[in-house]
Structure formats: C-alpha cells, structure tokens
Design an enzyme around this catalytic site. Structure first.
Site, PDB file in Angstrom:
ATOM      1  N   THR A   2       0.907  -1.115  -0.084  1.00 24.94           N
ATOM      2  CA  THR A   2      -0.083  -0.013   0.004  1.00 24.94           C
ATOM      3  C   THR A   2       0.833   1.347   0.020  1.00 24.94           C
ATOM      4  OG1 THR A   2      -1.583  -0.989   1.070  1.00 24.94           O
ATOM      5  CG2 THR A   2      -1.888   1.132   1.277  1.00 24.94           C
ATOM      6  N   SER A  52     -11.563  -2.614   5.083  1.00 29.19           N
ATOM      7  CA  SER A  52     -10.288  -1.833   4.989  1.00 29.19           C
ATOM      8  C   SER A  52      -9.895  -1.559   6.519  1.00 29.19           C
ATOM      9  CB  SER A  52     -10.236  -0.991   3.880  1.00 29.19           C
ATOM     10  OG  SER A  52      -9.020  -0.242   3.889  1.00 29.19           O
ATOM     11  N   SER A  53      -8.438  -1.156   6.559  1.00 27.83           N
ATOM     12  CA  SER A  53      -8.172  -0.342   7.390  1.00 27.83           C
ATOM     13  C   SER A  53      -7.474   0.879   7.131  1.00 27.83           C
ATOM     14  CB  SER A  53      -6.788  -1.133   8.115  1.00 27.83           C
ATOM     15  OG  SER A  53      -7.254  -2.221   8.615  1.00 27.83           O
ATOM     16  N   GLY A  77       0.286   0.102   5.879  1.00 26.10           N
ATOM     17  CA  GLY A  77       0.544  -0.535   6.929  1.00 26.10           C
ATOM     18  C   GLY A  77      -0.376  -1.569   7.501  1.00 26.10           C
ATOM     19  N   GLY A  78      -1.365  -2.228   6.715  1.00 27.91           N
ATOM     20  CA  GLY A  78      -2.134  -3.076   7.223  1.00 27.91           C
ATOM     21  C   GLY A  78      -3.060  -2.719   8.356  1.00 27.91           C
ATOM     22  N   ASP A  96      -8.981  -9.496   2.516  1.00 29.25           N
ATOM     23  CA  ASP A  96      -9.131  -8.685   3.800  1.00 29.25           C
ATOM     24  C   ASP A  96     -10.441  -8.984   4.389  1.00 29.25           C
ATOM     25  OD1 ASP A  96      -7.091  -6.996   3.703  1.00 29.25           O
ATOM     26  OD2 ASP A  96      -7.686  -5.301   3.151  1.00 29.25           O
TER      27      ASP A  96
HETATM   28  N1  GLU Z   1      -5.594  -4.267   2.609  1.00 28.91           N
HETATM   29  C1  GLU Z   1      -5.153  -3.344   3.590  1.00 28.91           C
HETATM   30  C2  GLU Z   1      -6.450  -2.504   3.741  1.00 28.91           C
HETATM   31  O1  GLU Z   1      -7.102  -2.082   3.082  1.00 28.91           O
HETATM   32  C3  GLU Z   1      -4.075  -2.381   3.056  1.00 28.91           C
HETATM   33  C4  GLU Z   1      -2.826  -3.161   3.104  1.00 28.91           C
HETATM   34  C5  GLU Z   1      -1.748  -2.527   3.694  1.00 28.91           C
HETATM   35  O2  GLU Z   1      -1.727  -1.176   3.930  1.00 28.91           O
HETATM   36  O3  GLU Z   1      -0.658  -3.236   3.926  1.00 28.91           O
HETATM   37  O4  GLU Z   1      -6.646  -2.172   5.014  1.00 28.91           O
END
Ligand code: GLU
Length: 600
Positions: A422, A486-487, A507-508, A462
């Site tokens: 991301t 999502s985050s 950062g997930g 996700d």
């Molecule tokens: N897939 C994650 C999300 O949408 C983002 C992934 C990341 O930031 O590494 O929350």
C-alpha cells in the site's frame, strides 16, 4: 496559545528528537534507501536531505508528499503548472503504479478524501475492490470448511477483486481536474517507455518474493527476466504499462471495465494459479461510491476520514476521541517523567484495543450489513469507553461496546490480518484544495498476477475467511458484490472548517495506529516531520508492538511492568503528510520509506 494537556505533552515527547533518531535507526537495512543520488533535480534532493535530518519542508503555494520521488516530481510539475490536487494525484498515482508496483496501481483500489476549496466542503470517494458476483462466504475455505492458509489464498486468481483505482483516478479527475488526462499521464508513460531506476526497496522486495513472483509467466518475465530478479539500480522498462496508460488517456475507464483490458483481466484471473471467478459482468458493474465523511471533534479540530467499508475513519476517530476524553485527567499529578510516558502509552494502548474490539465486531461494508457508525462515534459513547481505558494498567480483557444502533445486530468478531504494502499520498494545491489518497493492491505485489504491465490486487483476502464463529455470522464475511473491510485511513483534519492536516499511511491494520498517533502528536504541538518520524508503539489486539530502536528495550520493559505483552519489531509505516499552518504549508515524508515531500 492552546493549552496542551500534560499527558499529551508526554506522548509528544516520544516523537521528539530522540524519537526521530530512533525511527531512522529502526528501518531495516535492506529497506533503507538513500535515493538522493538518483534525484537529478536539486530542489527535490533538498527535500530528501530535509527528511534525513528530521525536518519538514515548507512552501507558500502547494505541496505534495508521496512514497517515491518520481511520483512527487510528476505531481509537483502539475501543481507548478496550475493543476489541481486531483490533477496532481492522477500524475503521481500513475507513476507510483510503475515505480512502486508492489504497493499500488491500476489493478488495485483505494479511498480518497477531497476538500473542495470553492465549495468549502469535504468529500470522500470509495474506490474499493468488490467481490465477484459468483463469490460466496466459502470463498477462502477448503473442501472441509477450514480457512485456507493466508498465502494460499493470496497468490493467484481467487483473491482478486474488481479493481477500483482506474475509476477512482478518472472519477476524481472528472470532478475536480482541469488538465487533460493525456498530459497528466505523460510522465508515467515516458518513464515506462524509457525505463525507471529500480529502487533499493523494490529490488529487496523482488528478491524476497521471487518464488511467488515466478508463479505467473507475465509477472515472472517482468520482475525476474531470464529468471534473475531485477535489482536496485537496474533500468526497468514497462511497455505494457505505457500502452495501458496511453489507452486510458484516449478512452478513459471504458477499456478497463468494458473493453479489451477487462477481457485480459478476466482471462488472467481465470487462468491463474487457483483460478478466480471474476467475470466481465463484474467489471462492467463496477462504480466508485461517494460516502459521507466520518468526522470526530478532537482538541478543537475535526478529524475526518473514510467510513465503511473502511474501518479506518471510525477507528482513528474513536482512538482520538477517547484520548481527548481521557487524557486531561491522567496521569496522576506528580508522576515522574518515565511514569508519565508509560502512563500515556498505557492509555493509548488501552483505547486502541477498545477501538479494535469495536472494529472487529461492527465494521464491514455498510451496503451489505448495518454498521452503527453514528453510535460508535457518539461523544457520550466514547467518553464511557474512555473511562474503561483510564487505568494505569493494561486492560486484561477488552470487549466490543454496545453503541446505539437502529437495526438488530448480532455479529461475531473478525480481527483480520494484513501485511504491509500500500501507499499514501497527500496534496494541497495552490487553490487551497486538499487531497488524501490511500491506494493499495493489498499484499506486496498483490495477487502476483500481472496484466498489461500492472499487478492485480489480492484485496479479497481482507474479508474474513470464516463466515461464522460459533454459529454467529461475521459482518465482514465474503458476499457477492461486497467490498472487503479496509483499515486504510486517509485523513484530513479541519480547523474552522478548513484543512489543517492531510495525512495517511500504509501498514495493514496498523495504519490505524500510525495515523492516530501522528495526528495526536501533531495536534499537541509536534512539528509534522517529528510527528511522523517519532518511534511507533501500536496496540491492536493486546500485544503492544514497539518499534525497534535505541529505546525499544526500555519502553518494552516499562510496558511489560504495566501488564502488556510486548514485541519489539520493525513498524514499516509510510506516512505522508501536508500541514497547513499560519506560516504556509509544511510537508513531511516517512523516513521508513523512499518518499519525499516537496512544495513551492
Ligand atoms: N489491504 C489493507 C487494507 O485495505 C491495506 C494493506 C496495507 O496497508 O498493507 O486495509
């Protein structure tokens, strides 16, 4: 002068010089990049040097901060030439898809916040990927109903959702752009044709992921020509991507959703390892969605973010709302400094866990399940939750609350996981418009399936792999046409209705912690570069992740004494921010990645 609560000052100290140093030291060696030699433009090079020195960059008219200098350059050229923030985003995102292909691109999705200075209004656009209409809650389960292993699900066609990024770029441009698409995509097309220099970060990530990149021929040919991983310093050309962008400049989104690119995407997904079920019908049905911004009042500012299907805006808002409610009353007067610091971290850790408990239970795509956003952000609810967090000990157990809702709810929890890929970019243009975009293909290199010079996302992972827990349905289960939770937390902080800070991070699920912590530091008086460089400490589910660095052992021991389980680890945020101050614009880029901030 605004009064700064004492606890806030203590938390802020974590971000101050020692912290900035700490963050730089914490970047894993293979990911540390001194790109200054690669930046020909002396002005951009000065930005790189400012970042290394832990200093913000300043400008009077416009500013862009993004994860790669080439993308910043493309955006800056547009802004200098009178383009809007939306124009600059198109130019920068197109370049990011080329030079930082592991993180975002045309095969992914994202969320965009836009402050329209003419209207004095904030808008949010949801460009999230969607599940195919043939997908069921069993998508990521094996024949026996057990969840697939994470990477078994990620690599190949199964995880690919309908990409939203092309529609998001074109949609934002249609609404707020001024310059012709062909002009905006020109720099990315030129770089793709002529070749770009592979960065240290990209080179290291290709080497680390070579086995998975080798699984699909088009991906292997590009990243592992003749079986050898491309490496830092190589000149890499991507004629397929240049042709795709040229088609986009001429015909907009049509080829992606109802034309030749759509046909190729479907063929690649259905022909991949673990074939997916994405169809041309799914692509044809795709639209970006305008959503209501999610805003919370914090220390005389409004912190605004993205609502569902992202959990980002709600969770960041809850954390900051609870901090604002709890911080002024604690720690106990007279506490020594070290005690004060760990009190502050204890509080932040506890409020974060409470926010994550609510997130796990309630947050999902609100077009499919009722999400009590209003109840979750209600000031009374947040005050009551903050009281639970106020103790100077780690909470033993944390449960979701009971927010006000107008629809029956019974959901099981889904913590979810996400590994860092991301990208985030922040822009303020010379007209006062502000744009915050977090853009993603999910995992590093997404599904590893490549089409026409870009990688397809694995965003569907996700979703919860389990549809039920103990017989109770999970809100974030897979459903046909649904968008995975999502985050991502693109954020615009308003002061008196106007942008004061534009920020976000990859950062997930740690995105939420990175953004909340940085905004909190900034609102308590930190300079923006220090607010994002300062060492991270993030607590999502009970374990406190402490960023590796000179003070990590000490902080970790202090937190353990308060009852937290801790882990010292690299915390690879990619915060990119622009602050609007009384003296002009201040830009900052995360020292943990390759980006810079630049303005004039
Ligand atoms: N897939 C994650 C999300 O949408 C983002 C992934 C990341 O930031 O590494 O929350």
């Amino acid at each position: 002068m605004r009064r700064i609560p004492r606890l806030s000052l203590i938390l802020l100290c974590l971000a101050m010089p020692a912290g900035a140093q700490q963050a730089t030291d914490a970047v894993p060696p293979e990911m540390t990049t001194d790109l200054s030699a690669d930046i020909a433009d002396p002005a951009l090079r000065a930005s790189q040097e400012a970042k290394r020195d832990g200093k913000s960059v300043f400008a009077a008219n416009w500013m862009i901060s993004a994860a790669h200098p080439e993308a910043v350059k493309a955006g800056a050229d547009v802004l200098r030439d009178g383009g809007t923030a939306a124009d600059a985003m198109v130019a920068a995102q197109a370049v990011l898809g080329l030079v930082e292909p592991q993180s975002s691109g045309l095969g992914g999705g994202g969320f965009l916040l836009y402050y329209d200075a003419d209207l004095g209004e904030l808008f949010t656009l949801d460009g999230r990927e969607t599940a195919p209409l043939d997908a069921t809650p069993l998508l990521f389960q094996d024949e026996t109903g057990q969840p697939l292993g994470f990477f078994d699900a990620v690599v190949g066609g199964l995880s690919v959702g309908v990409p939203g990024t092309p529609a998001l770029m074109v949609g934002a441009h249609d609404r707020w752009g001024e310059k012709p698409m062909a002009e905006l995509l020109g720099p990315a097309i030129g770089l793709a044709e002529g070749g770009f220099t592979v960065s240290a970060r990209l080179g290291a990530m290709v080497a680390a992921d070579a086995d998975r990149l080798a699984m699909h021929p088009e991906t292997a040919d590009y990243f592992l020509p003749d079986g050898v991983p491309v490496k830092q310093g190589d000149l890499l050309q991507n004629p397929g991507y240049a042709a795709t962008l040229t088609l986009m400049a001429e015909e907009g989104v049509v080829p992606f959703y109802d034309g030749e690119i759509a046909t190729d995407i479907v063929a690649a997904v259905q022909g991949a390892v673990r074939p997916g079920m994405l169809s041309e019908w799914d692509l044809r049905n795709y639209t970006i969605k305008e959503r209501d911004p999610v805003c919370v009042e914090v220390l005389a500012h409004e912190v605004c973010g993205m609502g569902p299907p992202s959990s980002g805006g709600v969770a960041v808002g809850q954390i900051l709302g609870m901090m604002a409610a709890a911080a002024p009353t604690s720690p106990p007067e007279g506490a020594a400094n070290a005690t004060g610091e760990v009190d502050a971290l204890t509080l932040m850790g506890n409020v974060s866990r409470l926010a994550f408990a609510d997130r796990g239970r309630y947050l999902a795509d609100s077009d499919f399940v009722p999400v009590p956003v209003k109840g979750l952000l209600d000031p009374g609810y947040l005050r009551a939750r903050a009281e639970l967090a106020g103790s100077v000990e780690a909470r033993r157990a944390v449960f979701p609350g009971n927010p006000a809702f107008d629809h029956a709810l019974l959901w099981a929890d889904h913590a979810g996981r996400a590994l860092p890929s991301t990208t985030h970019l922040s822009i303020v243009d010379s007209y006062g418009n502000a744009l915050s975009l977090t853009s993603s293909i999910e995992n590093a290199f997404g599904s590893r399936v490549m089409v026409r010079g870009f990688l397809l996302n694995n965003q569907l992972t996700d979703f919860s792999f389990r549809s039920h827990e103990g017989g109770v349905p999970v809100a974030n289960r897979v459903e046909p046409g649904k968008r995975p939770r999502s985050s991502m937390a693109p954020t615009i902080v308003l002061k008196d209705g106007k942008p004061a800070l534009v920020i976000g991070s990859p950062g997930g699920s740690r995105i939420i912690g990175y953004v909340a912590e940085s905004v909190w530091r900034y609102l308590n008086g930190a300079e923006i570069q220090q607010a994002i460089s300062g060492a991270h400490a993030v607590n999502r589910f009970g374990r406190y992740d402490v960023e590796a660095g000179p003070r990590a052992e000490e902080l970790s021991a202090l937190l353990q004494a308060r009852g937290f389980e801790t882990e010292i680890t690299d915390l690879n945020s990619g915060l990119h921010a622009v602050a609007v101050t009384e003296d002009g614009l201040a830009g900052a880029a995360d020292p943990r990645r390759e980006g810079i901030a630049y303005g004039e």
